[in-house]
Design a protein around this motif. Structure first.
Motif, mmCIF file in Angstrom:
data_model
loop_
_atom_site.group_PDB
_atom_site.id
_atom_site.type_symbol
_atom_site.label_atom_id
_atom_site.label_comp_id
_atom_site.label_asym_id
_atom_site.label_seq_id
_atom_site.Cartn_x
_atom_site.Cartn_y
_atom_site.Cartn_z
ATOM 1 N N GLY A 12 0.829 -1.205 0.000
ATOM 2 C CA GLY A 12 0.000 0.000 0.000
ATOM 3 C C GLY A 12 0.859 1.249 0.000
ATOM 4 N N LEU A 13 1.920 1.254 0.808
ATOM 5 C CA LEU A 13 2.847 2.390 0.819
ATOM 6 C C LEU A 13 3.621 2.468 -0.495
ATOM 7 C CD1 LEU A 13 4.206 1.969 4.468
ATOM 8 C CD2 LEU A 13 2.532 3.646 3.670
ATOM 9 N N ALA A 43 4.897 -10.619 -7.699
ATOM 10 C CA ALA A 43 4.304 -9.617 -6.812
ATOM 11 C C ALA A 43 4.470 -8.214 -7.386
ATOM 12 C CB ALA A 43 4.943 -9.708 -5.425
ATOM 13 N N MET A 44 5.664 -7.906 -7.907
ATOM 14 C CA MET A 44 5.909 -6.578 -8.469
ATOM 15 C C MET A 44 5.069 -6.341 -9.725
ATOM 16 S SD MET A 44 7.807 -4.585 -6.776
ATOM 17 C CE MET A 44 9.122 -4.497 -5.565
ATOM 18 N N ALA A 104 0.375 -3.529 -11.995
ATOM 19 C CA ALA A 104 -0.857 -3.669 -12.774
ATOM 20 C C ALA A 104 -2.098 -3.396 -11.914
ATOM 21 C CB ALA A 104 -0.951 -5.075 -13.360
ATOM 22 N N ASP A 105 -1.876 -2.946 -10.672
ATOM 23 C CA ASP A 105 -2.958 -2.613 -9.736
ATOM 24 C C ASP A 105 -3.832 -3.830 -9.398
ATOM 25 O OD1 ASP A 105 -2.421 0.053 -9.147
ATOM 26 O OD2 ASP A 105 -3.351 0.731 -11.002
ATOM 27 N N ALA A 114 -0.879 -9.314 -5.825
ATOM 28 C CA ALA A 114 0.432 -8.836 -5.387
ATOM 29 C C ALA A 114 0.702 -9.249 -3.950
ATOM 30 C CB ALA A 114 0.511 -7.325 -5.543
ATOM 31 N N HIS A 115 -0.299 -9.068 -3.071
ATOM 32 C CA HIS A 115 -0.131 -9.455 -1.671
ATOM 33 C C HIS A 115 0.103 -10.958 -1.546
ATOM 34 C CE1 HIS A 115 -2.719 -5.696 -0.578
ATOM 35 N NE2 HIS A 115 -1.549 -5.385 -1.090
ATOM 36 N N ALA A 116 -0.654 -11.749 -2.287
ATOM 37 C CA ALA A 116 -0.525 -13.211 -2.220
ATOM 38 C C ALA A 116 0.852 -13.658 -2.676
ATOM 39 C CB ALA A 116 -1.615 -13.871 -3.057
#
Length: 669
Positions: free
Chosen positions: A32-33, A159-160, A165-166, A171-173
Motif C-alpha cells: 500500500g505504501l 508480486a511486483m 498492474a494494480d 500482489a499481496h498473495a
C-alpha cells in the motif's frame, strides 16, 4: 510433501499461524505504501519508498523470526544478536532497493525489482540462519536451498508485476508466497542432530511469549506505516476537496462557476425529461458594473460583485441555482411546474439586483438585464437554452424600458441577420463597399473652411447604405474595427495628400483601436506612406475610450502628439469625467456634443453649458468646435457666445470627394 511434513511435524502451528498473520499484514501495508510512492515524485517518492521498505522489511524479518521460534529442533538454541540485527537491516535495505528499482520506467525494471525483492528475502533468511546457534550438528540439503531462493525470486517478480498492474490481492498473495515459500522450503533443507550435552531446552511458554513480543513489534512498525498512509490520505482528501472547490466555485464570490452551472443544468434537464417538469435558464448581465469599475476602481468592482453574489445566494430556494459565469455575468436555473413559480423567482432576482448597495462611501443601484429561456419550448439542449437566454438578455439590454425579457422565436432571425451582416462587413473592404465622406468644419465668425471630418459609409451590395450606428458597434464587437479603422486612416490620408489645398482632416478613432493596437507606430507608418504632413491630421477620440485604460491611452496619445498630429476630444460634455480628462492631457480641440445644439434655442440650461464649455476652452487655450449646427439661429448664437468653430448640416452635409473638398463645400452651400 517434505515441506508440508516439515511445517506440520517440526513447527508449533499456533506460532506458524501468528507468523502468517504478520506476513499478510506486512504485505498489505508495504505494498500500500509502495503504491503511494508510485503517485509521488522526487523527495516525497523517496520518503514513501523508505516507509514501504521499513514496513515490508520488518514484516519479513518478524515473520522469519517468529517462524524460527516455532521450529522445534529438539536441542537448546541461542541467537547471535549482531547477525540477527544484520538480517533485519538486510531485509529493509533489500526491500528499499527492490521498490526503487521497480519504479524505474520499463517492464525490465519491474522484473529486476521483483528479483531483488526475492533475493533480499533469501539473504535475510540465510543471514538469520547464520545467527541461529543450536547444540547439535546442522546439515543442509542444497537442492532445497536453491529451490527456496528460486521460489522467493519468482514470487517476488510476480508480486511486483501484479502491483504495477494494480492487482492488489494477487500482489499481496505473491509477496506472502515469496516469504513463506522461502522460509519453509529453506527450513526443509535443514537437518539438526542434537548433541547429548544435557542442557535444558527452552520453555515453550517463553518461546511463545518471545514470538508474541516480536509480533507486537511488527504490529507497531506496520501500524506506523498505516498511520502515515491515513494521514496522507486525509491530507490528500482535503487537498482534493480544496481543488474541487476551486474547480467548481468562483474564487471571488464563492458562487458556483461556469463548470458547476453546466453540470447542474445538465442534471436538471435530465430530471425534467424524466419527470415532465420545466426548467428556466436565466442570463443576468449587470448594468452599472463598468461604471463602478471606472469611477471607483477594480477593488470597488470586486466588492460590488461580492455583495450581489451574497444577495443572490441568500434568496435561493429548492430547485433554484445561481452561478457567476464570468466578469459581471451571472446565470440562474429554476425548476418549476407552474409559470407563477418562475415569475416569483424572477421578481426576487429583480428585487435584489435593483436594490441600493453601499460601497465605501457611496450608494449605487447595480441594475441588470435579464434574459430567460424555458425548457422544452425554447430548446431541448443546454447549449440551445443558454444561447436563447443570451439573446433575450441582449434584447433586454438594448431596451432601456425593460429589465427582463423572455426569449421569442424571432430573436433567432435577428441574431442570424446580425451574424450575416458581420460576415459581410468583414468582406466590405475587398468588395470596395466602404466609402469616405467628408463634412466641412468652418470658423463661426467668417465661415472659413478649417478642415473636414472623415465619416465612414458602407454601401452594402444588397441592402444599400447601412447606418453607421448599426455597423460601427458590430465592427467593434467582432474586432473588424481594427482592419476597417486602419483602412479609413490610410485612405483618408492618401486622399487628403492629393488635394490642391492643404486642409486638415479629422479621423475618428474607436476605443478598440486605442486599446488593442500599436497606434503611434501605425499613424507614423501611414503618414510616411501617404506623404501627408502630420500637421494636417487630427485624431478624434471619446472620453470613454480613454477611461477604459487611462494610463495606456494617454501614453499612446502623447506619442501620437509628438509626431505633430493634433488630438481632439469628441462628444465633450456627455461623459462623467470631462474635467479630469482635460487636466490629464493637453488636447488641441474640444468638440462639443451635438445634443446641446439641438436644445440650445429653447433651453437656458443648454446655453449655460455651452457658455461654460467655451469659457473653459478659452481659459485652457483650447479651441472649441460645436457639432450638430443645423440652423442659422444656432450659428448666430454660437457667434454671440464666442465659439471658435462649427460643423453641421447647416454648413455642409457629408459627401464623397468630387474634384476637391472645396467643390463639395460649394455644392453644399
Amino acid at each position: 510433501m517434505r515441506v508440508v511434513s516439515c511445517i506440520v511435524t517440526l513447527h508449533n502451528l499456533w506460532l506458524v499461524a501468528l507468523a502468517a498473520v504478520v506476513c499478510i499484514g506486512g504485505a498489505w501495508v508495504g505494498f500500500g505504501l509502495f503504491r503511494r510512492a508510485r503517485e509521488r515524485r522526487e523527495v516525497q517518492k523517496a520518503g514513501w519508498i523508505f516507509l514501504a521498505a521499513v514496513a515490508a522489511g520488518a514484516a519479513v524479518w518478524c515473520t522469519h523470526f517468529i517462524a524460527m521460534l516455532a521450529y522445534e529442533s529438539g536441542a537448546p538454541v541461542t541467537y547471535d544478536p549482531i547477525l540477527t540485527m544484520v538480517s533485519l537491516l538486510v531485509a529493509i535495505a533489500g526491500m528499499g532497493l527492490a521498490f526503487w528499482t521497480a519504479l524505474e520506467p520499463g517492464r525490465a525494471s519491474v522484473v529486476l525489482g521483483g528479483g531483488i525483492l526475492g533475493v533480499s528475502v533469501s539473504a535475510m533468511h540465510y543471514t538469520g540462519m547464520m545467527a541461529y546457534h543450536v547444540d547439535g550438528l546442522i546439515s543442509w540439503d542444497a537442492p532445497y536451498v536453491v529451490a527456496s531462493v528460486l521460489i522467493a525470486a519468482g514470487a517476488g517478480v510476480a508480486a511486483m508485476l501484479a502491483s504495477l498492474a494494480d492487482r492488489k490481492l494477487l500482489a499481496h498473495a505473491c509477496f506472502v508466497l515469496a516469504v513463506v515459500g522461502l522460509h519453509f522450503t529453506g527450513m526443509t533443507a535443514v537437518s539438526v542432530t542434537p548433541f547429548a550435552t544435557g542442557a535444558e531446552i527452552a520453555d515453550p511458554q517463553v518461546i511463545a511469549a518471545m514470538a508474541v513480543a516480536v509480533a507486537g513489534v511488527a504490529i507497531i512498525v506496520i501500524g506506523t506505516g498505516v498511520a502515515s498512509y491515513m494521514i496522507d490520505s486525509d491530507v490528500s482528501e482535503k487537498n482534493l476537496d480544496a481543488l474541487r472547490q476551486m474547480a467548481l466555485n468562483d474564487p471571488l464570490t464563492g458562487l458556483p462557476n461556469r463548470t458547476s452551472f453546466s453540470n447542474y443544468l445538465g442534471h436538471e434537464l435530465e430530471r425534467a425529461r424524466a419527470g415532465g417538469t420545466k426548467v428556466a435558464v436565466i442570463g443576468i448581465d449587470l448594468d452599472k458594473f463598468k461604471e463602478i469599475n471606472d469611477l471607483r476602481g477594480h477593488e470597488a468592482g470586486d466588492q460590488a460583485l461580492q455583495i450581489i453574489a451574497g444577495r443572490l445566494a441568500a434568496l435561493l430556494r429548492d430547485g433554484e441555482f445561481v452561478a457567476r459565469i464570468g466578469g459581471d455575468e451571472f446565470a440562474a436555473v429554476k425548476r418549476f411546474d407552474e409559470q407563477r413559480e418562475l415569475h416569483d423567482f424572477v421578481a426576487r432576482l429583480e428585487r435584489e439586483l435593483f436594490a441600493v448597495m453601499r460601497i465605501d462611501d457611496f450608494d449605487v443601484v447595480p441594475g441588470a438585464s435579464i434574459g430567460i429561456s424555458v425548457y422544452p419550448q425554447d430548446g431541448g439542449t443546454a447549449a440551445r437554452l443558454i444561447g436563447n437566454a443570451d439573446l433575450a438578455m441582449y434584447r433586454a439590454k438594448a431596451d432601456v424600458a425593460r429589465a427582463v425579457c423572455f426569449y421569442e422565436a424571432d430573436m433567432d432571425e435577428l441574431a442570424r441577420a446580425r451574424r450575416d451582416l458581420g460576415l459581410d462587413l468583414r468582406r466590405a473592404i475587398d468588395r470596395g463597399e466602404l466609402q469616405l465622406h467628408y463634412q466641412v468644419q468652418t470658423t463661426v465668425s467668417s465661415r472659413e473652411v478649417v478642415g473636414y471630418e472623415v465619416l465612414l459609409r458602407w454601401k452594402h451590395h444588397r441592402l444599400g447604405y447601412v447606418s453607421p450606428a448599426e455597423f460601427i458597434p458590430l465592427a467593434e464587437e467582432t474586432g473588424t474595427i481594427l482592419t476597417i479603422g486602419e483602412w479609413v486612416l490610410r485612405e483618408a490620408c492618401k486622399e487628403a495628400a492629393s488635394w490642391p489645398q492643404p486642409d486638415k482632416i479629422a479621423v475618428n478613432l474607436s476605443p478598440v483601436q486605442l486599446a488593442h493596437c500599436d497606434l503611434p507606430r501605425l499613424v507614423h507608418q501611414i503618414l510616411v506612406e501617404t506623404g501627408l504632413p502630420a500637421s494636417r491630421l487630427e485624431l478624434e477620440i471619446t472620453e470613454s475610450s480613454i477611461i477604459q485604460d487611462k494610463v495606456r491611452s494617454l501614453h499612446a496619445l502623447r506619442q501620437i502628439r509628438a509626431l505633430g498630429v493634433t488630438i481632439a476630444i469628441d462628444d465633450f460634455g456627455t461623459g462623467y469625467s470631462s474635467l479630469d480628462t482635460l487636466r490629464s492631457f493637453p488636447f488641441d480641440r474640444i468638440k462639443l456634443d451635438r445634443s446641446f445644439m439641438s436644445e440650445v434655442e429653447q433651453s437656458a440650461q443648454a446655453r449655460a453649458i455651452i457658455r461654460a464649455v467655451l469659457a473653459l476652452g478659452k481659459s485652457l487655450d483650447i479651441s472649441v468646435l460645436a457639432e450638430g449646427v443645423e440652423t442659422e439661429g444656432q450659428l448666430k448664437l454660437l457667434q454671440s457666445e464666442g465659439c471658435d468653430e462649427a460643423q453641421g448640416y447647416h454648413l455642409g452635409r457629408p459627401e464623397p470627394r468630387r474634384s476637391s473638398p472645396q467643390a463639395d463645400a460649394a455644392a453644399a452651400a
